[in-house]
Design a protein around this motif. Structure first.
Motif, PDB file in Angstrom:
ATOM      1  N   UNK A  60      27.823  70.145  65.535  1.00 15.46           N
ATOM      2  CA  UNK A  60      28.960  70.072  64.618  1.00 15.46           C
ATOM      3  C   UNK A  60      29.657  71.426  64.588  1.00 15.46           C
ATOM      4  N   UNK A  61      30.971  71.416  64.722  1.00 11.87           N
ATOM      5  CA  UNK A  61      31.731  72.661  64.826  1.00 11.87           C
ATOM      6  C   UNK A  61      31.707  73.451  63.523  1.00 11.87           C
ATOM      7  N   UNK A  62      31.903  74.763  63.665  1.00  9.82           N
ATOM      8  CA  UNK A  62      31.920  75.658  62.509  1.00  9.82           C
ATOM      9  C   UNK A  62      33.070  75.311  61.564  1.00  9.82           C
ATOM     10  N   UNK A  63      34.190  74.882  62.125  1.00 14.86           N
ATOM     11  CA  UNK A  63      35.341  74.512  61.304  1.00 14.86           C
ATOM     12  C   UNK A  63      35.003  73.331  60.391  1.00 14.86           C
ATOM     13  N   UNK A  64      34.322  72.304  60.948  1.00 16.38           N
ATOM     14  CA  UNK A  64      33.946  71.134  60.157  1.00 16.38           C
ATOM     15  C   UNK A  64      32.979  71.515  59.039  1.00 16.38           C
ATOM     16  N   UNK A  65      32.075  72.440  59.342  1.00 16.64           N
ATOM     17  CA  UNK A  65      31.108  72.891  58.332  1.00 16.64           C
ATOM     18  C   UNK A  65      31.825  73.607  57.199  1.00 16.64           C
ATOM     19  N   UNK A  66      32.731  74.522  57.555  1.00 19.77           N
ATOM     20  CA  UNK A  66      33.498  75.236  56.535  1.00 19.77           C
ATOM     21  C   UNK A  66      34.337  74.278  55.703  1.00 19.77           C
ATOM     22  N   UNK A  67      34.972  73.324  56.377  1.00 17.07           N
ATOM     23  CA  UNK A  67      35.807  72.330  55.703  1.00 17.07           C
ATOM     24  C   UNK A  67      34.976  71.530  54.697  1.00 17.07           C
ATOM     25  N   UNK A  68      33.781  71.146  55.089  1.00 15.24           N
ATOM     26  CA  UNK A  68      32.910  70.350  54.220  1.00 15.24           C
ATOM     27  C   UNK A  68      32.538  71.115  52.957  1.00 15.24           C
ATOM     28  N   UNK A  69      32.175  72.381  53.117  1.00 12.07           N
ATOM     29  CA  UNK A  69      31.770  73.176  51.951  1.00 12.07           C
ATOM     30  C   UNK A  69      32.965  73.500  51.049  1.00 12.07           C
ATOM     31  N   UNK A  70      34.136  73.682  51.647  1.00 16.65           N
ATOM     32  CA  UNK A  70      35.341  73.901  50.837  1.00 16.65           C
ATOM     33  C   UNK A  70      35.644  72.660  50.007  1.00 16.65           C
ATOM     34  N   UNK A  71      35.552  71.484  50.626  1.00 20.27           N
ATOM     35  CA  UNK A  71      35.784  70.235  49.903  1.00 20.27           C
ATOM     36  C   UNK A  71      34.773  70.050  48.774  1.00 20.27           C
TER      37      UNK A  71
END
Length: 427
Positions: free
Chosen positions: A324-335
């Motif tokens: 899973x890409x770093x962008x998706x991980x960051x996006x998930x935690x921001x949400x």
């Protein structure tokens, strides 16, 4: 002017327009039962709840609205569930109008699709899926409702019930008791639960399963949704059965309906704090991306749990042999952070406007509004106008998406300026 608007801006404006039109129709006397009056704020609340496929109600839908009013609510639920963009494109296809690039952008943004390829065909398939599931669901539900109502009334109730169930909206036109009178009807519980689950997993997942028919060949998106949904339903059922004095079918149904559907076969006002906590967790996570439901989404919580696991084990964030890409991980935690913030703000303001209710009641109402679930401990109709406005804003945020609202002005390009790094203590 309109085509200069960004897709996300157009989607938000479209939702607001439908809500306004719906509120005007619902406040008119031609929508009400005889000798019933309705204030504009209650009509607006009902319209917001319907378009945002929530199901929180401040008036008894079955008593307050006549046949026309109930049809308006059903249409608002359908538009809200499929999305304004999808309904607009559907009308254009019906009248054989050309679908331009701007309309395709709206669909892409609305359903969070990665490609423009096959979007018009996708709309046609989604409409067919919706009509088939709702049609079959209505016919199967009719077998139950026809036993308690006249044939004509049973048809109307069955159609409304199928639309509300598939679109994960907790509205019903049976009465204020929701489906409590059918809590021991295993057949209706199962039929309703299937419609809720299908609406909650999303159209992309249904298409992927239909085309590939093998779990191992599915996309990571589909595997994540199916796995997380199964764990949440079964885990929620077990915990609710342990927490409350309810039947196994009741525990199963409440675990399913907490995933943003909003129907209740038990009086949640009588649930223990432990049971309400389980329901709030299920509501907060909600349905899946690209579905008719709301909440944080199963995809998001799946990514978060994978990252927590990888951090503990000091490995890459991997699921089903895919990284899973770093962008998706960051996006998930921001949400996650934004979602928690919205719920806490809603809880604060409702507590401020209505201090007589307990914290668990207010928090439950706030989570239900944000996740567009519609379940309540019974305080919705007793709230002040200030709290109703707060809940309307929260429902709208939950349906459109907090991320969409925050980025309505556009996203800035990532700056190329870097500063020296320095660690801070965590934990």
């Amino acid at each position: 002017m309109i085509k200069r608007m960004r897709p996300v801006q157009m989607i938000i404006l479209s939702f607001l327009s439908i809500i306004f039109i719906g509120s005007i129709l619902l406040v008119l006397p031609l929508s009400h039962s005889q000798d019933v009056s309705l204030s504009y704020i209650d009509a607006l609340f009902t319209a917001v709840s319907a378009v945002c496929v929530t199901g929180l109600v401040v008036v008894d839908t079955s008593v307050t609205f006549n046949v026309f009013g109930k049809i308006v609510i059903a249409i608002l639920i359908q538009i809200g569930g499929l999305g304004v963009a999808c309904m607009g494109v559907s009308l254009a296809l019906f009248f054989r109008r050309r679908i331009g690039i701007y309309q395709r952008q709206l669909i892409k943004e609305s359903w969070n699709v990665n490609s423009y390829q096959g979007l018009v065909a996708l709309v046609r398939v989604v409409l067919r899926i919706t009509l088939v599931i709702e049609g079959v669901g209505a016919l199967l539900s009719l077998l139950v409702f026809v036993q308690d109502y006249s044939f004509i009334d049973a048809i109307g109730i069955s159609i409304f019930h199928a639309i509300a169930a598939f679109n994960n909206a907790g509205f019903d036109i049976i009465g204020s008791s929701s489906l409590i009178q059918y809590q021991n009807n295993i057949y209706l519980n199962i039929i309703t639960a299937i419609m809720i689950i299908l609406g909650g997993i999303g159209f992309m997942v249904m298409l992927d399963v239909y085309q590939k028919k093998n779990f191992h060949h599915l996309s990571l998106q589909s595997k994540a949704v199916i796995t997380t949904t199964t764990v949440l339903i079964l885990g929620g059922m077990m915990l609710l059965k342990c927490s409350e004095n309810i039947s196994w079918i009741g525990a199963f149904f409440q675990s399913v309906t907490a995933r943003t559907a909003g129907f209740a076969t038990y009086n949640l006002g009588e649930f223990s704090n432990a049971g309400l906590m389980i329901m709030m967790i299920l509501m907060f996570i909600g349905a899946s991306s690209g579905s008719t439901g709301g909440g944080l989404k199963t995809n998001t919580i799946f990514v978060i749990m994978c990252e927590i696991k990888s951090t503990i084990l000091h490995t890459h964030c991997v699921a089903f042999k895919r990284e899973i890409s770093e962008f998706m991980i960051q996006h998930a935690f921001v949400l996650l952070g934004i979602s928690l913030g919205v719920v806490l703000l809603c809880t604060y303001f409702v507590s401020l406007f209505d201090p007589t209710f307990t914290m668990s009641q207010v928090l439950f109402e706030s989570v239900s509004a944000f996740s567009t679930t519609g379940l309540s401990t019974g305080i919705t109709s007793l709230l002040s106008n200030g709290s109703k406005i707060v809940l309307m804003i929260t429902m709208f945020t939950g349906r459109v998406g907090a991320w969409s609202i925050l980025t309505i002005g556009g996203r800035k390009e990532l700056s190329e300026v870097h500063y020296s790094q320095e660690d801070i203590m965590i934990g």
